[in-house]
Design a protein around this motif. Structure first.
Motif, PDB file in Angstrom:
ATOM      1  N   GLY A   1       0.789  -1.233   0.000  1.00 39.45           N
ATOM      2  CA  GLY A   1       0.000   0.000   0.000  1.00 39.45           C
ATOM      3  C   GLY A   1       0.815   1.273   0.000  1.00 39.45           C
ATOM      4  O   GLY A   1       1.970   1.295   0.436  1.00 39.45           O
ATOM      5  N   MET A   2       0.193   2.310  -0.507  1.00 34.76           N
ATOM      6  CA  MET A   2       0.751   3.654  -0.463  1.00 34.76           C
ATOM      7  C   MET A   2      -0.096   4.492   0.491  1.00 34.76           C
ATOM      8  O   MET A   2      -1.221   4.123   0.808  1.00 34.76           O
ATOM      9  N   PRO A   3       0.434   5.638   0.946  1.00 31.16           N
ATOM     10  CA  PRO A   3      -0.387   6.494   1.808  1.00 31.16           C
ATOM     11  C   PRO A   3      -1.674   6.913   1.111  1.00 31.16           C
ATOM     12  O   PRO A   3      -1.732   7.026  -0.119  1.00 31.16           O
ATOM     13  N   ILE A   4      -2.710   7.167   1.902  1.00 26.44           N
ATOM     14  CA  ILE A   4      -3.984   7.638   1.352  1.00 26.44           C
ATOM     15  C   ILE A   4      -3.752   8.956   0.602  1.00 26.44           C
ATOM     16  O   ILE A   4      -2.884   9.745   0.970  1.00 26.44           O
ATOM     17  N   HIS A   5      -4.520   9.186  -0.459  1.00 22.66           N
ATOM     18  CA  HIS A   5      -4.215  10.312  -1.357  1.00 22.66           C
ATOM     19  C   HIS A   5      -4.352  11.675  -0.687  1.00 22.66           C
ATOM     20  O   HIS A   5      -3.811  12.659  -1.163  1.00 22.66           O
ATOM     21  N   PHE A   6      -5.080  11.715   0.431  1.00 20.33           N
ATOM     22  CA  PHE A   6      -5.160  12.993   1.157  1.00 20.33           C
ATOM     23  C   PHE A   6      -3.784  13.449   1.643  1.00 20.33           C
ATOM     24  O   PHE A   6      -3.592  14.620   1.962  1.00 20.33           O
ATOM     25  N   GLU A   7      -2.859  12.524   1.741  1.00 20.44           N
ATOM     26  CA  GLU A   7      -1.514  12.833   2.255  1.00 20.44           C
ATOM     27  C   GLU A   7      -0.507  13.032   1.117  1.00 20.44           C
ATOM     28  O   GLU A   7       0.697  12.876   1.302  1.00 20.44           O
ATOM     29  N   ALA A   8      -1.016  13.403  -0.047  1.00 18.86           N
ATOM     30  CA  ALA A   8      -0.174  13.469  -1.245  1.00 18.86           C
ATOM     31  C   ALA A   8       0.941  14.511  -1.140  1.00 18.86           C
ATOM     32  O   ALA A   8       1.893  14.484  -1.916  1.00 18.86           O
ATOM     33  N   ASP A   9       0.818  15.436  -0.209  1.00 20.08           N
ATOM     34  CA  ASP A   9       1.882  16.441  -0.090  1.00 20.08           C
ATOM     35  C   ASP A   9       2.983  16.001   0.881  1.00 20.08           C
ATOM     36  O   ASP A   9       3.962  16.729   1.060  1.00 20.08           O
ATOM     37  N   VAL A  10       2.834  14.829   1.476  1.00 16.28           N
ATOM     38  CA  VAL A  10       3.885  14.327   2.367  1.00 16.28           C
ATOM     39  C   VAL A  10       4.843  13.493   1.519  1.00 16.28           C
ATOM     40  O   VAL A  10       4.802  12.263   1.512  1.00 16.28           O
ATOM     41  N   VAL A  11       5.639  14.182   0.772  1.00 15.51           N
ATOM     42  CA  VAL A  11       6.534  13.556  -0.208  1.00 15.51           C
ATOM     43  C   VAL A  11       7.894  14.251  -0.204  1.00 15.51           C
ATOM     44  O   VAL A  11       8.027  15.368   0.283  1.00 15.51           O
ATOM     45  N   ARG A  12       8.865  13.557  -0.790  1.00 12.56           N
ATOM     46  CA  ARG A  12      10.181  14.159  -0.987  1.00 12.56           C
ATOM     47  C   ARG A  12      10.053  15.331  -1.965  1.00 12.56           C
ATOM     48  O   ARG A  12       9.270  15.265  -2.909  1.00 12.56           O
ATOM     49  N   ARG A  13      10.828  16.353  -1.716  1.00 15.37           N
ATOM     50  CA  ARG A  13      10.830  17.504  -2.623  1.00 15.37           C
ATOM     51  C   ARG A  13      12.248  17.777  -3.100  1.00 15.37           C
ATOM     52  O   ARG A  13      13.217  17.612  -2.360  1.00 15.37           O
ATOM     53  N   ASN A  14      12.322  18.247  -4.350  1.00 14.56           N
ATOM     54  CA  ASN A  14      13.600  18.624  -4.956  1.00 14.56           C
ATOM     55  C   ASN A  14      13.655  20.143  -5.039  1.00 14.56           C
ATOM     56  O   ASN A  14      12.635  20.797  -5.191  1.00 14.56           O
ATOM     57  N   VAL A  15      14.833  20.711  -4.899  1.00 15.35           N
ATOM     58  CA  VAL A  15      15.025  22.152  -5.105  1.00 15.35           C
ATOM     59  C   VAL A  15      15.976  22.299  -6.284  1.00 15.35           C
ATOM     60  O   VAL A  15      17.181  22.089  -6.156  1.00 15.35           O
ATOM     61  N   GLU A  16      15.387  22.612  -7.442  1.00 16.42           N
ATOM     62  CA  GLU A  16      16.129  22.544  -8.700  1.00 16.42           C
ATOM     63  C   GLU A  16      17.428  23.342  -8.719  1.00 16.42           C
ATOM     64  O   GLU A  16      18.437  22.885  -9.245  1.00 16.42           O
TER      65      GLU A  16
END
Lengths: 197, 421
Positions: free
Chosen positions: B59-74
């Motif tokens: 399973g993946m996290p519920i879609h409501f938590e879609a902003d709890v992700v790794r972020r890149n700073v270009e």
């Protein structure tokens, strides 16, 4: 339970060919260098072919890709330019890193003579040798880079720990507090993901 | 179908509403005027059926938590291959970092290396140079231990001033996992270290190799290889199938896809310990071998990505503290930029070289705050201010910024990364 021997007997002896294939690191004293040589004139051609698209024709760097030359005497200034010539302590590291990890995306494709020639060209680009200087496994370890004396072993135990282990202030630690800098002034943070909705 | 409350009040709606009226709700204290339809009306999920057990084998996290992700700073790096991303620490709690959003740092990308293709070599100043398969490694006596891994460059962009607006970006080059594997002492004993073998050179199977030199004393003290993290195999991007664990020391030493350990009598002085991971002082000389990550903490909420949305009253101030020198013994929190401090509550006693969660329960009445946290570790080291660090190091050391962070919380609950006098 049965007594365990000192060794478990797992794994097998590594063969000389296997060690030779993987143990390629080169130390400042030259240990690990294979026999070979090259000069900057040859290196310039290889560099133009294999390296210049990112590092520039003169090792000066393209866009954000690393600059390999220049920046002499900038280390004590704002925004120092750290290159092989201005910052790196040992030529052995240049040889070792180019040999094992460059070109970016096609590492371990250079022959030892190519690596000697490329390293010679990088030294030449930093105005450290004449273009006919032949770099080889015989003389590489003797070549001293400008910043070889520029490093010292971590001294935090004496320069930081004593003052940072004083009892912490809990009350009346300062009279006033002013904001001196705002991140939003720069505005370089990626947007909130939810802003794309 | 939506996670928004049915009364139409979104997070933004709330902020706009409270800004417009200049009033704030007293959380939990207001009496309901009309019955809540989420209670009085039968909801779809209380009547129909949910998903079957075969819906998500992994399973993946519920879609409501879609902003709890790794972020890149270009703009930080020339490309995304030799680059960094950031753990969403602002949205996490507790101490264990979910592997799927635990930050990545590669120098030639995340490689795919199957267990069948994996080999680990031990050579150099040993009685018998050895080659292990992955299967061999699983037959050694195992240990399980929890440690933080912090990139040496975590907070490095903040040396010159407040730059990135969010704890994910300022402090998110970190993760904390429970590792299972084999101690280096066990592995090296199998090869037999010769008396003059004072250093261990370690390298990965990827093109960058990421070779680093480690003093043998540290290698034999608490270093290990890991093949499991948080209960399962390492993720590809974290070194599958085997990585090195170097407790308390800068993340660069935690070599991924570990393929070789060479016992030597001197450091190699590789690229990653000369050109990189050396710390330039104000006078232009540079520290080398700055291995230990000093004690550090950060308030993860409230923070720029975690504004206060609930109005006045009870507020949970929480964050993370850690030290490569030992265990966290205490965390102090200030709401006034360091004029006064009070002790925070540790969720659990600090463990050696692992993340510690702290809480500071606060009654917020809408006043501006300058939030700071300050950790003390088991050696008595107290997290310094950025001014204290700059006084010793200047502005160009790039790595090892463990300074106290300040968030300016405004009257509307939004927060900003600032520096204070």
């Amino acid at each position: 339970t049965p007594a365990m021997a000192d060794k478990l007997g797992l794994g097998r002896a590594a063969l000389p060919e296997e060690i030779a294939a993987w143990d390629k690191d080169v130390r400042p004293d030259g240990k690990g260098l294979p026999v070979g040589s090259g000069d900057a004139l040859v290196g310039e051609e290889i560099f133009a072919d294999q390296c210049a698209s990112c590092h520039g024709d003169f090792a000066e760097g393209v866009d954000n890709w690393p600059k390999l030359a220049g920046g002499m005497n900038t280390l004590n200034r704002e925004d120092p330019l750290k290159t092989v010539g201005s910052y790196w302590p040992h030529v052995s590291t240049v040889w070792d890193y180019v040999n094992r990890s460059m070109p970016f995306g096609a590492a371990q494709t250079l022959a030892p003579d190519d690596v000697y020639a490329i390293v010679a060209y990088i030294l030449y680009s930093n105005d450290l040798i004449e273009d006919d200087f032949v770099l080889s496994n015989e003389n590489l370890a003797d070549f001293e880079l400008p910043n070889v004396g520029g490093f010292f072993v971590d001294d935090r135990e004496t320069t930081e720990y004593p003052q940072f282990s004083a009892p912490a202030c809990m009350e009346n630690c300062k009279d006033s507090v002013e904001i001196t800098m705002h991140a939003t002034v720069l505005d370089v943070t990626p947007d909130d993901l939810t802003d794309d909705d | 179908m939506t996670n928004e409350p049915t009364n139409g009040t979104t997070r933004r709606g709330f902020l706009a509403a409270s800004a417009a009226t200049g009033t704030a709700l007293v959380a939990g204290g207001a009496a309901a005027q009309t019955p809540d339809p989420l209670i009085t009306e039968v909801q779809e999920w209380a009547s129909g059926l949910g998903l079957g057990v075969d819906d998500a084998p992994y399973g993946m996290p519920i879609h409501f938590e879609a902003d709890v992700v790794r972020r890149n700073v270009e703009w930080l790096t020339a490309d995304v291959i030799s680059s960094i991303n950031f753990t969403p620490i602002h949205a996490l709690d507790g101490t264990i970092t979910p592997q799927g959003c635990a930050f990545e740092r590669h120098h030639s990308g995340a490689i795919e290396l199957a267990k069948e293709d994996y080999r680990l070599m031990i050579n150099g100043l040993v009685d018998t140079p050895l080659v292990f398969t992955y299967e061999d490694l699983e037959r050694f006596p195992r240990v399980t231990r929890t440690f933080f891994l912090e990139c040496a460059a975590n907070s490095g962009m903040e040396w010159a001033g407040a730059q990135l607006n969010g704890s994910q970006f300022t402090h998110g080059m970190i993760h904390n996992m429970e590792y299972t594997g084999v101690t280096l002492r066990t592995l090296l004993d199998e090869a037999g270290i010769k008396p003059e073998g004072n250093w261990l050179y370690v390298e990965g199977a990827d093109a960058s190799s990421n070779g680093r030199s480690i003093p043998m004393e540290k290698a034999l003290d608490d270093c290990m290889i890991a093949f499991k993290a948080n209960g399962e195999a390492l993720r590809m991007e974290h070194g599958y199938p085997v990585r090195l664990i170097v407790p308390g020391w800068e993340g660069n030493l935690w070599v991924k896809w570990l393929r070789r350990m060479e016992v030597t009598d001197a450091p190699v002085e590789s690229r990653e310990e000369t050109s990189k991971y050396t710390d330039t002082m104000e006078n232009g000389t540079s520290r080398k071998w700055t291995w230990v990550m000093d004690a550090k903490s950060v308030i993860t909420a409230p923070s720029p990505q975690m504004p206060i949305k609930h109005g006045h009253g009870p507020l949970v101030i929480t964050g993370l503290a850690w030290s490569g020198r030992g265990a966290v013994t205490g965390v102090d929190v200030s709401v006034n930029g360091g004029k006064t401090w009070a002790k925070a509550r540790l969720a659990a006693p600090g463990q050696e070289m692992a993340l510690t969660r702290f809480y500071f329960d606060y009654n917020w009445q809408g006043e501006e705050m300058l939030l700071q946290s300050r950790v003390t570790d088991s050696t008595g080291y107290v997290q310094p201010t950025k001014a204290q660090l700059r006084a010793v190091r200047g502005l160009n050391s790039v790595y090892h910024n463990n300074a106290i962070q300040t968030w300016w919380v405004k009257t509307n609950g939004e927060a900003e990364n600032v520096e204070v006098s």
